[in-house]
Scaffold this motif. Sequence first.
Motif, mmCIF file in Angstrom:
data_model
loop_
_atom_site.group_PDB
_atom_site.id
_atom_site.type_symbol
_atom_site.label_atom_id
_atom_site.label_comp_id
_atom_site.label_asym_id
_atom_site.label_seq_id
_atom_site.Cartn_x
_atom_site.Cartn_y
_atom_site.Cartn_z
ATOM 1 N N ARG A 27 -19.427 -41.091 -58.946
ATOM 2 C CA ARG A 27 -18.539 -40.056 -59.010
ATOM 3 C C ARG A 27 -19.618 -39.429 -60.046
ATOM 4 O O ARG A 27 -19.382 -38.114 -60.624
ATOM 5 C CB ARG A 27 -17.140 -40.819 -59.406
ATOM 6 C CG ARG A 27 -16.503 -41.030 -58.783
ATOM 7 C CD ARG A 27 -15.001 -41.056 -58.604
ATOM 8 N NE ARG A 27 -14.704 -42.785 -59.450
ATOM 9 C CZ ARG A 27 -14.364 -42.982 -58.975
ATOM 10 N NH1 ARG A 27 -14.676 -43.855 -58.374
ATOM 11 N NH2 ARG A 27 -14.385 -44.357 -60.718
ATOM 12 N N VAL A 31 -20.460 -35.488 -60.897
ATOM 13 C CA VAL A 31 -19.793 -34.638 -62.064
ATOM 14 C C VAL A 31 -20.888 -33.921 -62.758
ATOM 15 O O VAL A 31 -20.819 -32.813 -63.157
ATOM 16 C CB VAL A 31 -18.682 -35.327 -62.566
ATOM 17 C CG1 VAL A 31 -18.470 -34.477 -63.829
ATOM 18 C CG2 VAL A 31 -17.485 -35.642 -61.609
ATOM 19 N N LYS A 34 -22.444 -31.123 -60.814
ATOM 20 C CA LYS A 34 -21.439 -30.062 -60.973
ATOM 21 C C LYS A 34 -22.034 -29.443 -62.173
ATOM 22 O O LYS A 34 -22.251 -27.917 -62.388
ATOM 23 C CB LYS A 34 -20.168 -30.455 -60.698
ATOM 24 C CG LYS A 34 -18.862 -28.894 -60.866
ATOM 25 C CD LYS A 34 -18.169 -29.390 -60.494
ATOM 26 C CE LYS A 34 -16.901 -28.492 -60.690
ATOM 27 N NZ LYS A 34 -16.324 -28.120 -61.969
ATOM 28 N N LEU A 35 -21.653 -30.107 -63.484
ATOM 29 C CA LEU A 35 -21.352 -29.461 -64.945
ATOM 30 C C LEU A 35 -22.383 -29.166 -65.417
ATOM 31 O O LEU A 35 -22.942 -28.283 -65.947
ATOM 32 C CB LEU A 35 -20.716 -30.979 -65.541
ATOM 33 C CG LEU A 35 -19.762 -30.686 -65.334
ATOM 34 C CD1 LEU A 35 -18.446 -32.033 -66.606
ATOM 35 C CD2 LEU A 35 -17.919 -29.615 -65.503
ATOM 36 N N VAL A 44 -22.775 -30.269 -72.070
ATOM 37 C CA VAL A 44 -21.327 -31.099 -71.699
ATOM 38 C C VAL A 44 -21.491 -31.930 -72.361
ATOM 39 O O VAL A 44 -22.207 -33.204 -72.494
ATOM 40 C CB VAL A 44 -21.798 -31.321 -69.937
ATOM 41 C CG1 VAL A 44 -21.368 -31.886 -69.448
ATOM 42 C CG2 VAL A 44 -21.505 -29.605 -69.079
ATOM 43 N N ARG A 48 -16.499 -35.012 -71.734
ATOM 44 C CA ARG A 48 -15.479 -34.234 -70.055
ATOM 45 C C ARG A 48 -16.374 -35.307 -69.590
ATOM 46 O O ARG A 48 -15.621 -35.017 -68.323
ATOM 47 C CB ARG A 48 -16.891 -33.641 -70.648
ATOM 48 C CG ARG A 48 -16.333 -32.237 -69.683
ATOM 49 C CD ARG A 48 -15.795 -30.871 -70.566
ATOM 50 N NE ARG A 48 -15.388 -30.092 -69.587
ATOM 51 C CZ ARG A 48 -16.445 -28.555 -68.937
ATOM 52 N NH1 ARG A 48 -17.265 -28.164 -69.427
ATOM 53 N NH2 ARG A 48 -16.083 -27.748 -67.508
ATOM 54 N N LEU A 49 -17.416 -35.869 -68.903
ATOM 55 C CA LEU A 49 -18.184 -36.147 -68.108
ATOM 56 C C LEU A 49 -17.099 -37.372 -67.525
ATOM 57 O O LEU A 49 -17.109 -37.417 -66.609
ATOM 58 C CB LEU A 49 -19.542 -36.694 -68.046
ATOM 59 C CG LEU A 49 -20.702 -36.146 -68.865
ATOM 60 C CD1 LEU A 49 -21.715 -37.005 -69.423
ATOM 61 C CD2 LEU A 49 -20.820 -35.147 -66.497
ATOM 62 N N GLU A 51 -14.072 -38.123 -67.977
ATOM 63 C CA GLU A 51 -12.824 -37.515 -68.159
ATOM 64 C C GLU A 51 -12.470 -36.629 -66.346
ATOM 65 O O GLU A 51 -11.845 -37.216 -65.382
ATOM 66 C CB GLU A 51 -12.198 -36.551 -68.701
ATOM 67 C CG GLU A 51 -11.303 -36.242 -68.539
ATOM 68 C CD GLU A 51 -10.254 -34.755 -69.652
ATOM 69 O OE1 GLU A 51 -9.323 -33.896 -69.211
ATOM 70 O OE2 GLU A 51 -10.782 -35.059 -70.823
ATOM 71 N N GLU A 52 -13.515 -36.007 -66.216
ATOM 72 C CA GLU A 52 -14.026 -35.442 -64.722
ATOM 73 C C GLU A 52 -14.516 -35.877 -63.547
ATOM 74 O O GLU A 52 -13.828 -36.396 -62.759
ATOM 75 C CB GLU A 52 -14.976 -34.388 -64.871
ATOM 76 C CG GLU A 52 -14.062 -32.819 -65.816
ATOM 77 C CD GLU A 52 -14.771 -31.961 -65.411
ATOM 78 O OE1 GLU A 52 -15.003 -31.452 -63.903
ATOM 79 O OE2 GLU A 52 -14.152 -30.749 -65.958
ATOM 80 N N ALA A 53 -14.672 -37.676 -63.573
ATOM 81 C CA ALA A 53 -15.453 -38.941 -63.004
ATOM 82 C C ALA A 53 -14.375 -39.284 -63.008
ATOM 83 O O ALA A 53 -13.813 -40.486 -61.292
ATOM 84 C CB ALA A 53 -16.843 -38.900 -63.725
ATOM 85 N N GLY A 54 -13.468 -39.316 -63.891
ATOM 86 C CA GLY A 54 -12.432 -40.681 -63.968
ATOM 87 C C GLY A 54 -12.811 -41.803 -64.064
ATOM 88 O O GLY A 54 -12.231 -42.615 -63.213
#
Length: 92
Positions: A27, A31, A34-35, A44, A48-49, A51-54
Amino acid sequence: MRTTTAKPTRGRADKRSTDADNGPRRRLLAVANKLFNEEGVHVVGVDRLIEEAGVAKASLYLHFGSKDGLVLAYLEEHLQFRREHVAKVLAT
């Protein structure tokens, strides 16, 4: 000392493979891909990484050691994809 052998269980190996494919490392790389492609590596941040990857911040450090380690893994994966693509094009 007793030695035991694991009994085969149906579906277990498949589940582990799927879990590894969708685990925190995968994950984070997805992410990052993508970012980093959309915004750039320097823009980035780690927060942020994750958070978006969970995933937990500890997962990033466990799998990559640092953001630099994640960037290195991202670049290695990107390079491998490019090599495979070029090989496929040359083969046709």
